[in-house]
Design a protein around this motif. Sequence first.
Motif, short mmCIF file in Angstrom:
data_model
loop_
_atom_site.label_atom_id
_atom_site.label_comp_id
_atom_site.label_asym_id
_atom_site.label_seq_id
_atom_site.Cartn_x
_atom_site.Cartn_y
_atom_site.Cartn_z
N LYS A 113 1.19 -1.57 0.11
CA LYS A 113 -0.18 0.09 -0.28
C LYS A 113 0.80 1.72 -0.30
O LYS A 113 0.71 2.47 -0.40
CB LYS A 113 -0.81 -0.68 0.68
CG LYS A 113 -2.05 -1.03 1.04
CD LYS A 113 -3.02 -0.93 2.31
CE LYS A 113 -4.05 -1.91 2.77
NZ LYS A 113 -4.89 -1.66 3.36
N VAL A 114 2.40 1.30 0.35
CA VAL A 114 2.99 2.32 0.57
C VAL A 114 3.54 2.44 -0.74
O VAL A 114 4.96 2.76 -0.77
CB VAL A 114 3.87 2.73 1.67
CG1 VAL A 114 3.25 3.21 2.56
CG2 VAL A 114 4.32 1.08 1.93
N GLY A 115 3.46 1.69 -2.10
CA GLY A 115 4.67 1.68 -2.77
C GLY A 115 5.81 0.05 -3.01
O GLY A 115 6.43 0.63 -3.46
N GLU A 151 18.25 -2.23 11.50
CA GLU A 151 17.59 -0.99 12.06
C GLU A 151 16.31 -0.47 11.95
O GLU A 151 14.67 0.22 12.43
CB GLU A 151 18.29 -0.62 13.56
CG GLU A 151 18.04 0.44 14.67
CD GLU A 151 18.94 1.10 15.51
OE1 GLU A 151 18.67 1.44 16.41
OE2 GLU A 151 20.67 0.26 15.00
N ALA A 152 17.06 0.22 10.93
CA ALA A 152 16.64 1.47 9.94
C ALA A 152 14.87 1.06 9.39
O ALA A 152 13.65 1.73 9.55
CB ALA A 152 17.01 1.88 8.81
N ALA A 153 14.97 -0.31 8.80
CA ALA A 153 13.54 -0.67 8.36
C ALA A 153 12.55 -1.24 9.93
O ALA A 153 11.63 -1.61 9.78
CB ALA A 153 14.18 -2.50 7.83
N PHE A 154 13.37 -1.90 11.20
CA PHE A 154 12.32 -1.21 11.15
C PHE A 154 11.54 -0.38 12.10
O PHE A 154 10.90 0.24 12.36
CB PHE A 154 12.93 -2.40 13.21
CG PHE A 154 12.53 -3.74 13.46
CD1 PHE A 154 11.76 -4.59 13.56
CD2 PHE A 154 13.68 -4.63 12.44
CE1 PHE A 154 11.73 -5.90 13.15
CE2 PHE A 154 13.94 -5.27 12.27
CZ PHE A 154 12.52 -6.20 12.69
N LYS A 160 6.33 -0.48 16.32
CA LYS A 160 5.22 -0.51 16.34
C LYS A 160 5.30 0.78 15.87
O LYS A 160 5.64 1.93 16.07
CB LYS A 160 5.29 -0.90 17.62
CG LYS A 160 3.89 -0.91 18.66
CD LYS A 160 3.53 -1.16 20.19
CE LYS A 160 3.94 -2.20 20.63
NZ LYS A 160 4.60 -2.49 22.46
N GLY A 161 3.64 1.41 15.90
CA GLY A 161 3.14 2.47 15.05
C GLY A 161 3.45 2.39 13.75
O GLY A 161 2.98 3.61 13.21
N LYS A 162 4.29 1.68 13.07
CA LYS A 162 5.22 2.20 11.73
C LYS A 162 3.96 1.78 10.19
O LYS A 162 3.43 0.90 10.79
CB LYS A 162 6.04 1.90 11.71
CG LYS A 162 7.13 2.11 12.83
CD LYS A 162 7.43 3.38 12.56
CE LYS A 162 8.08 4.14 14.31
NZ LYS A 162 8.18 5.40 14.30
N LYS A 167 0.16 -5.89 14.31
CA LYS A 167 0.05 -6.50 15.99
C LYS A 167 -0.42 -8.33 15.42
O LYS A 167 -0.96 -8.62 15.16
CB LYS A 167 -1.02 -6.19 16.30
CG LYS A 167 -1.36 -6.36 18.33
CD LYS A 167 -2.74 -5.18 18.91
CE LYS A 167 -2.33 -6.53 20.35
NZ LYS A 167 -3.39 -5.42 21.00
N PRO A 168 0.52 -9.11 16.54
CA PRO A 168 0.67 -10.14 16.49
C PRO A 168 -0.60 -10.83 16.87
O PRO A 168 -0.91 -10.09 17.93
CB PRO A 168 1.37 -11.14 16.78
CG PRO A 168 2.47 -9.74 17.14
CD PRO A 168 1.68 -8.68 16.78
N GLN A 169 -1.30 -12.12 16.58
CA GLN A 169 -2.32 -12.58 17.78
C GLN A 169 -1.29 -13.53 18.47
O GLN A 169 -2.10 -15.10 18.31
CB GLN A 169 -3.43 -13.04 17.08
CG GLN A 169 -4.50 -11.49 16.59
CD GLN A 169 -5.37 -12.19 15.69
OE1 GLN A 169 -6.34 -13.21 15.49
NE2 GLN A 169 -5.67 -11.38 14.69
#
Length: 281
Positions: A113-115, A151-154, A160-162, A167-169
Motif C-alpha cells: 500500500k505504500v508502494g 534497525e532502520a527497517a524497523f 510498533k506504530g510504523k 499486531k500479532p495474535q
Amino acid sequence: MKIDLHSHTYYSDGQLSPKELIDRAHNMQVNVLAITDHDTVDGINEALDYQASLRREMQIMPGVEISTSWHNFDIHILGLHVNHGDTQFLARLAQQSAERDRRAQEISDKLAKVGIAGVFEQAKELAGVGQITRAHFARVLVNRQLVNDMEAAFKKYLGKGKKAHVKPQWISIQEAVTWIQDAGGKAVLAHPGHYDLTTKWLKRLVAEFAQVGGDGMEVIHSHLSPEKKKLLADLASEHDLLASSGSDFHYPNRWTELGKNLTLPSTLVPIWRDWNLSGMI
C-alpha cells in the motif's frame, strides 16, 4: 564450563544452519548449547545428528523461543530441555507458525500500500526452510536499498506504530509456560533487559511470570549495563526464579558471540541445577 542457552538457526531468524552454528560453538569452546528457534523445533534433530557425528564433545539442548502477548508487548518465553518430539507440543507450535504466516501476509499487504510490492515472496525465499519473521522483511528492505540497515527497517516500516506494523495474535505467557512444561521443559523469561519497558513494568512482568509458574529468567544476555544486570539478578532472587544466560546469537557480528560473557552471579541458582548435562549429546 561455557553454557549458552539461547541461539538461533536459519529455521527461524538466524542466518546459520544447525551445522554452521554448532561448528561456530565448537570454535568458541562452548560446552552446552541450547538451540531456541522462534516457535519451532524443526532444526533440533539436524543439530543432534550432526553433533553425534563429531568427535568433539558438546551437549546440545533442545529448546524453543515462544512468542507471547502481554499488555500489548511481545514477550518471548524460552522452553529449555523440551521433548522436541512430543506430538502435542508440535501441534501447539504449528498454531504459532500459522499465525506467523498470517502476520507476514498482512505486513506484505501494508508494504504494498505504500508502494513496496512483492516483499512476501522475497521474505519467504530468505526464510527458506525456516519460520518467516519480521527480520526477513527487514533484510528484503535492506537488499532493495530502501533502508540502510535492519534497525532502520524497523524504525521506518516494521516497528510498533510504523507503516507496516501488524499486531500479532500470540498466545498468553501462561499458555506458553503450560506448553513448555507439558513438554517436559523449563519455562524461562527471555532477555528481559531488552524489552522497551520501564523499571515498574519490568518488575510487573517478572512478578506475573513467576505467578503463572515460570521456572526461570535470563539474568545474563547481550548488551546489558552493570545496573541492568544487578536489577535482573535482584528480581530473579526476589521471585525465586532460576537463573539462565544466553547470547541470543543469530549471526556472526561484532556485538554478539556464542558463549561470551555469560557467567551467572554466584548468588543465583542456575536453571541447569537438576539437569544431567553429561548425559546429553
